[in-house]
Design a protein around this motif. Structure first.
Motif, PDB file in Angstrom:
ATOM      1  N   CYS A  65      50.869  51.894  31.079  1.00 17.38           N
ATOM      2  CA  CYS A  65      50.466  52.028  32.472  1.00 17.38           C
ATOM      3  C   CYS A  65      50.940  53.372  33.011  1.00 17.38           C
ATOM      4  N   PRO A  66      50.079  54.094  33.706  1.00 17.99           N
ATOM      5  CA  PRO A  66      50.449  55.417  34.222  1.00 17.99           C
ATOM      6  C   PRO A  66      51.256  55.361  35.520  1.00 17.99           C
ATOM      7  N   LEU A  67      52.071  54.333  35.697  1.00 15.62           N
ATOM      8  CA  LEU A  67      52.953  54.232  36.857  1.00 15.62           C
ATOM      9  C   LEU A  67      54.381  54.044  36.370  1.00 15.62           C
ATOM     10  N   PRO A  68      55.332  54.652  37.044  1.00 18.31           N
ATOM     11  CA  PRO A  68      56.733  54.499  36.632  1.00 18.31           C
ATOM     12  C   PRO A  68      57.287  53.140  37.037  1.00 18.31           C
ATOM     13  N   LYS A  69      58.419  52.779  36.457  1.00 21.67           N
ATOM     14  CA  LYS A  69      59.130  51.585  36.897  1.00 21.67           C
ATOM     15  C   LYS A  69      59.763  51.899  38.249  1.00 21.67           C
ATOM     16  N   PRO A  70      59.827  50.916  39.134  1.00 21.77           N
ATOM     17  CA  PRO A  70      60.491  51.149  40.419  1.00 21.77           C
ATOM     18  C   PRO A  70      62.004  51.173  40.234  1.00 21.77           C
ATOM     19  N   PRO A  71      62.715  51.740  41.195  1.00 20.76           N
ATOM     20  CA  PRO A  71      64.181  51.697  41.120  1.00 20.76           C
ATOM     21  C   PRO A  71      64.665  50.242  41.034  1.00 20.76           C
ATOM     22  N   ALA A  72      65.675  50.003  40.224  1.00 14.86           N
ATOM     23  CA  ALA A  72      66.164  48.647  39.964  1.00 14.86           C
ATOM     24  C   ALA A  72      66.591  47.925  41.242  1.00 14.86           C
ATOM     25  N   GLU A  73      67.090  48.649  42.226  1.00 11.73           N
ATOM     26  CA  GLU A  73      67.555  47.994  43.450  1.00 11.73           C
ATOM     27  C   GLU A  73      66.411  47.484  44.325  1.00 11.73           C
ATOM     28  N   LEU A  74      65.174  47.939  44.051  1.00 12.79           N
ATOM     29  CA  LEU A  74      64.027  47.506  44.849  1.00 12.79           C
ATOM     30  C   LEU A  74      63.267  46.336  44.239  1.00 12.79           C
ATOM     31  N   ALA A  75      63.348  46.186  42.922  1.00 14.75           N
ATOM     32  CA  ALA A  75      62.539  45.166  42.243  1.00 14.75           C
ATOM     33  C   ALA A  75      63.400  44.108  41.591  1.00 14.75           C
ATOM     34  N   ASN A  76      62.864  42.908  41.527  1.00 10.01           N
ATOM     35  CA  ASN A  76      63.519  41.792  40.863  1.00 10.01           C
ATOM     36  C   ASN A  76      62.883  41.664  39.478  1.00 10.01           C
ATOM     37  N   GLY A  77      63.395  42.408  38.508  1.00  7.42           N
ATOM     38  CA  GLY A  77      62.833  42.418  37.157  1.00  7.42           C
ATOM     39  C   GLY A  77      61.829  43.541  36.978  1.00  7.42           C
ATOM     40  N   ASP A  78      61.283  43.610  35.772  1.00  6.76           N
ATOM     41  CA  ASP A  78      60.299  44.640  35.449  1.00  6.76           C
ATOM     42  C   ASP A  78      58.929  44.266  36.004  1.00  6.76           C
ATOM     43  N   PRO A  79      58.138  45.267  36.386  1.00  9.62           N
ATOM     44  CA  PRO A  79      56.779  44.977  36.845  1.00  9.62           C
ATOM     45  C   PRO A  79      55.899  44.509  35.686  1.00  9.62           C
ATOM     46  N   HIS A  80      54.835  43.812  36.036  1.00 11.60           N
ATOM     47  CA  HIS A  80      53.823  43.384  35.065  1.00 11.60           C
ATOM     48  C   HIS A  80      52.608  44.279  35.271  1.00 11.60           C
ATOM     49  N   THR A  81      51.933  44.614  34.180  1.00 16.97           N
ATOM     50  CA  THR A  81      50.753  45.470  34.272  1.00 16.97           C
ATOM     51  C   THR A  81      49.612  44.878  33.460  1.00 16.97           C
ATOM     52  N   TRP A  82      48.407  45.121  33.958  1.00 15.04           N
ATOM     53  CA  TRP A  82      47.193  44.701  33.275  1.00 15.04           C
ATOM     54  C   TRP A  82      46.185  45.831  33.384  1.00 15.04           C
ATOM     55  N   GLN A  83      45.351  45.970  32.389  1.00 14.16           N
ATOM     56  CA  GLN A  83      44.309  46.983  32.369  1.00 14.16           C
ATOM     57  C   GLN A  83      42.957  46.282  32.444  1.00 14.16           C
ATOM     58  N   PHE A  84      42.084  46.786  33.301  1.00 18.27           N
ATOM     59  CA  PHE A  84      40.766  46.192  33.504  1.00 18.27           C
ATOM     60  C   PHE A  84      39.683  47.248  33.355  1.00 18.27           C
ATOM     61  N   GLU A  85      38.495  46.788  33.007  1.00 17.46           N
ATOM     62  CA  GLU A  85      37.307  47.631  32.999  1.00 17.46           C
ATOM     63  C   GLU A  85      36.333  47.044  34.022  1.00 17.46           C
ATOM     64  N   GLN A  86      35.847  47.885  34.915  1.00 14.26           N
ATOM     65  CA  GLN A  86      34.910  47.411  35.927  1.00 14.26           C
ATOM     66  C   GLN A  86      33.549  47.134  35.295  1.00 14.26           C
ATOM     67  N   VAL A  87      32.995  45.943  35.563  1.00 10.55           N
ATOM     68  CA  VAL A  87      31.688  45.592  35.029  1.00 10.55           C
ATOM     69  C   VAL A  87      30.649  45.360  36.116  1.00 10.55           C
ATOM     70  N   HIS A  88      31.103  45.039  37.353  1.00 12.94           N
ATOM     71  CA  HIS A  88      30.176  44.845  38.450  1.00 12.94           C
ATOM     72  C   HIS A  88      30.837  45.248  39.749  1.00 12.94           C
ATOM     73  N   PRO A  89      30.242  45.996  40.601  1.00 12.35           N
ATOM     74  CA  PRO A  89      28.947  46.617  40.356  1.00 12.35           C
ATOM     75  C   PRO A  89      29.069  47.707  39.302  1.00 12.35           C
ATOM     76  N   PRO A  90      27.975  48.007  38.641  1.00 10.37           N
ATOM     77  CA  PRO A  90      28.008  49.066  37.619  1.00 10.37           C
ATOM     78  C   PRO A  90      28.505  50.371  38.225  1.00 10.37           C
ATOM     79  N   HIS A  91      29.209  51.110  37.454  1.00 10.77           N
ATOM     80  CA  HIS A  91      29.727  52.396  37.937  1.00 10.77           C
ATOM     81  C   HIS A  91      29.151  53.545  37.173  1.00 10.77           C
TER      82      HIS A  91
END
Length: 91
Positions: A65-91
């Motif tokens: 994922c092209p985003l950094p981890k947030p500072p530990a004091e702001l988040a409760n655990g590591d972030p989760h990431t998912w990658q999607f491809e847009q299918v509708h509407p067509p791009h």
């Protein structure tokens, strides 16, 4: 390519995590969302990147994922990431 990035805020730190997420977008094509459900504050980033974007900061399994981890004091655990491809509407 569309990335969904989700992190739970540390107790009392939802606004700080939200502000960090806005800064993490750094003018890129995306949005930041917040939610409070079942006593948890969540921050979600939806980020659109070109299919060949070479920025890879955070690794989750084989997905980069092209985003950094947030500072530990702001988040409760590591972030989760998912990658999607847009299918509708067509791009």
């Amino acid at each position: 390519m569309i990335w969904m990035w989700e992190a739970k805020a540390a107790p009392g730190r939802a606004s700080g995590l939200r502000d960090w997420a806005i800064d993490a977008l750094a003018g890129r094509d995306g949005e930041v969302y917040v939610s409070s459900q079942r006593g948890e504050d969540l921050v979600v980033i939806m980020l659109r990147t070109p299919p060949d974007a070479g920025m890879s900061v955070q690794t989750t399994g084989d997905t980069r994922c092209p985003l950094p981890k947030p500072p530990a004091e702001l988040a409760n655990g590591d972030p989760h990431t998912w990658q999607f491809e847009q299918v509708h509407p067509p791009h």
